[in-house]
Design a protein around this motif. Structure first.
Motif, PDB file in Angstrom:
ATOM      1  N   ALA A   2     -53.679  12.385 -13.534  1.00 28.53           N
ATOM      2  CA  ALA A   2     -53.786  13.694 -12.887  1.00 28.53           C
ATOM      3  C   ALA A   2     -55.249  14.034 -12.620  1.00 28.53           C
ATOM      4  O   ALA A   2     -56.155  13.533 -13.298  1.00 28.53           O
ATOM      5  CB  ALA A   2     -53.167  14.764 -13.776  1.00 28.53           C
ATOM      6  N   GLN A   3     -55.485  14.879 -11.635  1.00 26.85           N
ATOM      7  CA  GLN A   3     -56.844  15.324 -11.330  1.00 26.85           C
ATOM      8  C   GLN A   3     -57.464  15.982 -12.557  1.00 26.85           C
ATOM      9  O   GLN A   3     -56.798  16.720 -13.286  1.00 26.85           O
ATOM     10  CB  GLN A   3     -56.821  16.315 -10.165  1.00 26.85           C
ATOM     11  CG  GLN A   3     -58.209  16.761  -9.751  1.00 26.85           C
ATOM     12  CD  GLN A   3     -58.171  17.724  -8.581  1.00 26.85           C
ATOM     13  OE1 GLN A   3     -57.539  18.776  -8.660  1.00 26.85           O
ATOM     14  NE2 GLN A   3     -58.844  17.359  -7.505  1.00 26.85           N
ATOM     15  N   ILE A   4     -58.734  15.727 -12.779  1.00 24.79           N
ATOM     16  CA  ILE A   4     -59.466  16.352 -13.883  1.00 24.79           C
ATOM     17  C   ILE A   4     -59.875  17.753 -13.437  1.00 24.79           C
ATOM     18  O   ILE A   4     -60.567  17.913 -12.431  1.00 24.79           O
ATOM     19  CB  ILE A   4     -60.706  15.513 -14.263  1.00 24.79           C
ATOM     20  CG1 ILE A   4     -60.262  14.159 -14.805  1.00 24.79           C
ATOM     21  CG2 ILE A   4     -61.574  16.248 -15.266  1.00 24.79           C
ATOM     22  CD1 ILE A   4     -61.393  13.169 -15.033  1.00 24.79           C
ATOM     23  N   THR A   5     -59.430  18.771 -14.185  1.00 29.01           N
ATOM     24  CA  THR A   5     -59.705  20.159 -13.807  1.00 29.01           C
ATOM     25  C   THR A   5     -60.524  20.907 -14.854  1.00 29.01           C
ATOM     26  O   THR A   5     -60.694  22.116 -14.761  1.00 29.01           O
ATOM     27  CB  THR A   5     -58.387  20.913 -13.539  1.00 29.01           C
ATOM     28  OG1 THR A   5     -57.582  20.858 -14.715  1.00 29.01           O
ATOM     29  CG2 THR A   5     -57.638  20.310 -12.356  1.00 29.01           C
ATOM     30  N   SER A   6     -60.996  20.175 -15.877  1.00 22.31           N
ATOM     31  CA  SER A   6     -61.892  20.754 -16.885  1.00 22.31           C
ATOM     32  C   SER A   6     -62.696  19.600 -17.477  1.00 22.31           C
ATOM     33  O   SER A   6     -62.348  18.428 -17.303  1.00 22.31           O
ATOM     34  CB  SER A   6     -61.104  21.474 -17.987  1.00 22.31           C
ATOM     35  OG  SER A   6     -60.292  20.552 -18.690  1.00 22.31           O
ATOM     36  N   ASN A   7     -63.795  19.918 -18.152  1.00 31.53           N
ATOM     37  CA  ASN A   7     -64.566  18.874 -18.818  1.00 31.53           C
ATOM     38  C   ASN A   7     -63.665  18.156 -19.818  1.00 31.53           C
ATOM     39  O   ASN A   7     -62.796  18.778 -20.431  1.00 31.53           O
ATOM     40  CB  ASN A   7     -65.793  19.466 -19.501  1.00 31.53           C
ATOM     41  CG  ASN A   7     -66.790  19.999 -18.496  1.00 31.53           C
ATOM     42  OD1 ASN A   7     -66.855  19.558 -17.356  1.00 31.53           O
ATOM     43  ND2 ASN A   7     -67.578  20.973 -18.910  1.00 31.53           N
ATOM     44  N   GLN A   8     -63.864  16.850 -19.977  1.00 30.26           N
ATOM     45  CA  GLN A   8     -62.968  16.042 -20.800  1.00 30.26           C
ATOM     46  C   GLN A   8     -63.672  15.464 -22.021  1.00 30.26           C
ATOM     47  O   GLN A   8     -64.693  14.784 -21.883  1.00 30.26           O
ATOM     48  CB  GLN A   8     -62.402  14.885 -19.973  1.00 30.26           C
ATOM     49  CG  GLN A   8     -61.540  15.327 -18.817  1.00 30.26           C
ATOM     50  CD  GLN A   8     -60.269  15.980 -19.290  1.00 30.26           C
ATOM     51  OE1 GLN A   8     -59.465  15.374 -20.004  1.00 30.26           O
ATOM     52  NE2 GLN A   8     -60.060  17.225 -18.889  1.00 30.26           N
ATOM     53  N   ASN A   9     -63.123  15.719 -23.199  1.00 33.39           N
ATOM     54  CA  ASN A   9     -63.550  15.097 -24.445  1.00 33.39           C
ATOM     55  C   ASN A   9     -62.443  14.121 -24.848  1.00 33.39           C
ATOM     56  O   ASN A   9     -61.263  14.451 -24.730  1.00 33.39           O
ATOM     57  CB  ASN A   9     -63.746  16.141 -25.549  1.00 33.39           C
ATOM     58  CG  ASN A   9     -64.722  17.220 -25.129  1.00 33.39           C
ATOM     59  OD1 ASN A   9     -65.747  16.946 -24.527  1.00 33.39           O
ATOM     60  ND2 ASN A   9     -64.386  18.466 -25.429  1.00 33.39           N
ATOM     61  N   ASN A  10     -62.817  12.924 -25.292  1.00 32.37           N
ATOM     62  CA  ASN A  10     -61.818  11.917 -25.673  1.00 32.37           C
ATOM     63  C   ASN A  10     -60.800  11.695 -24.550  1.00 32.37           C
ATOM     64  O   ASN A  10     -59.590  11.658 -24.773  1.00 32.37           O
ATOM     65  CB  ASN A  10     -61.111  12.321 -26.966  1.00 32.37           C
ATOM     66  CG  ASN A  10     -62.075  12.569 -28.092  1.00 32.37           C
ATOM     67  OD1 ASN A  10     -62.905  11.721 -28.410  1.00 32.37           O
ATOM     68  ND2 ASN A  10     -61.995  13.741 -28.707  1.00 32.37           N
ATOM     69  N   TYR A  11     -61.305  11.562 -23.339  1.00 33.61           N
ATOM     70  CA  TYR A  11     -60.476  11.424 -22.138  1.00 33.61           C
ATOM     71  C   TYR A  11     -59.472  10.286 -22.312  1.00 33.61           C
ATOM     72  O   TYR A  11     -59.821   9.179 -22.690  1.00 33.61           O
ATOM     73  CB  TYR A  11     -61.374  11.165 -20.931  1.00 33.61           C
ATOM     74  CG  TYR A  11     -60.675  10.972 -19.610  1.00 33.61           C
ATOM     75  CD1 TYR A  11     -59.690  11.852 -19.166  1.00 33.61           C
ATOM     76  CD2 TYR A  11     -61.036   9.923 -18.771  1.00 33.61           C
ATOM     77  CE1 TYR A  11     -59.069  11.676 -17.941  1.00 33.61           C
ATOM     78  CE2 TYR A  11     -60.422   9.744 -17.541  1.00 33.61           C
ATOM     79  CZ  TYR A  11     -59.447  10.629 -17.132  1.00 33.61           C
ATOM     80  OH  TYR A  11     -58.842  10.461 -15.907  1.00 33.61           O
ATOM     81  N   ASP A  12     -58.213  10.574 -22.036  1.00 34.07           N
ATOM     82  CA  ASP A  12     -57.140   9.587 -22.120  1.00 34.07           C
ATOM     83  C   ASP A  12     -56.510   9.461 -20.736  1.00 34.07           C
ATOM     84  O   ASP A  12     -55.573  10.180 -20.412  1.00 34.07           O
ATOM     85  CB  ASP A  12     -56.113  10.013 -23.163  1.00 34.07           C
ATOM     86  CG  ASP A  12     -55.036   8.957 -23.384  1.00 34.07           C
ATOM     87  OD1 ASP A  12     -55.146   7.855 -22.810  1.00 34.07           O
ATOM     88  OD2 ASP A  12     -54.095   9.237 -24.138  1.00 34.07           O
ATOM     89  N   PRO A  13     -57.033   8.547 -19.908  1.00 36.55           N
ATOM     90  CA  PRO A  13     -56.524   8.440 -18.537  1.00 36.55           C
ATOM     91  C   PRO A  13     -55.140   7.825 -18.446  1.00 36.55           C
ATOM     92  O   PRO A  13     -54.487   7.925 -17.417  1.00 36.55           O
ATOM     93  CB  PRO A  13     -57.561   7.548 -17.847  1.00 36.55           C
ATOM     94  CG  PRO A  13     -58.138   6.735 -18.947  1.00 36.55           C
ATOM     95  CD  PRO A  13     -58.122   7.622 -20.167  1.00 36.55           C
ATOM     96  N   VAL A  14     -54.679   7.178 -19.496  1.00 38.43           N
ATOM     97  CA  VAL A  14     -53.359   6.549 -19.505  1.00 38.43           C
ATOM     98  C   VAL A  14     -52.588   7.125 -20.679  1.00 38.43           C
ATOM     99  O   VAL A  14     -52.895   6.854 -21.829  1.00 38.43           O
ATOM    100  CB  VAL A  14     -53.474   5.012 -19.644  1.00 38.43           C
ATOM    101  CG1 VAL A  14     -52.095   4.372 -19.622  1.00 38.43           C
ATOM    102  CG2 VAL A  14     -54.338   4.441 -18.538  1.00 38.43           C
ATOM    103  N   ASP A  15     -51.588   7.941 -20.383  1.00 37.21           N
ATOM    104  CA  ASP A  15     -50.823   8.557 -21.470  1.00 37.21           C
ATOM    105  C   ASP A  15     -49.423   7.967 -21.541  1.00 37.21           C
ATOM    106  O   ASP A  15     -49.086   7.050 -20.803  1.00 37.21           O
ATOM    107  CB  ASP A  15     -50.796  10.083 -21.334  1.00 37.21           C
ATOM    108  CG  ASP A  15     -50.105  10.556 -20.065  1.00 37.21           C
ATOM    109  OD1 ASP A  15     -49.194   9.865 -19.587  1.00 37.21           O
ATOM    110  OD2 ASP A  15     -50.478  11.623 -19.557  1.00 37.21           O
TER     111      ASP A  15
END
Length: 108
Positions: A2-15
Motif C-alpha cells: 500500500a502507499q506510504i502515508t506516514s513516516n515508517q518505523n520498522n517498515y514491513d513492505p510484505v505482510d
C-alpha cells in the motif's frame, strides 16, 4: 504494498496478506503521498547478505534515515558517511542485510 502515508518505523513492505514472503523479495516497489521517512525495514525473516532494491514508483521522495532510534535494533539502516539517503521519484536504492551487526547497509 500500500502507499506510504506516514513516516515508517520498522517498515514491513510484505505482510501476511501478500502472496510472497519477504525472503523471496528482490525488489520492493513503493510510493508515498508526500516526502516520507523510513527509519528501518523489518528484518525478522531476512538472511545475512540478502539484497533488496527499493524502487520509488511515486511522485514524492522516500528518505532512508541513518541509525534512527525510531526503529528497532536489527532493522536500522547504516548508510554511507552516516547520512540519510533520499530515493527520488522513479529512483532506486540497493540495500544488503548484515546479520552479524543487525543492520541494513548500502550496496551501492
Amino acid at each position: 504494498p500500500a502507499q506510504i502515508t506516514s513516516n515508517q518505523n520498522n517498515y514491513d513492505p510484505v505482510d501476511a496478506t501478500d502472496a510472497i514472503s519477504f525472503v523471496d523479495a528482490a525488489f520492493i516497489f513503493f510510493s508515498t503521498d508526500a516526502s516520507r521517512s523510513i527509519t528501518g525495514i523489518d528484518a525478522e525473516d531476512v538472511s545475512h547478505g540478502q539484497r533488496i532494491t527499493l524502487v520509488n514508483i511515486g511522485a514524492f521522495d522516500g528518505v532512508l534515515v541513518h541509525n534512527s532510534g525510531s526503529s528497532s535494533s536489527g532493522n536500522k539502516f547504516f548508510l554511507p558517511s552516516a547520512t540519510n539517503a533520499t530515493i527520488p521519484s522513479f529512483g532506486s536504492y540497493v540495500l544488503v542485510y548484515d546479520r552479524v551487526n543487525g543492520v541494513w547497509r548500502s550496496a551501492r
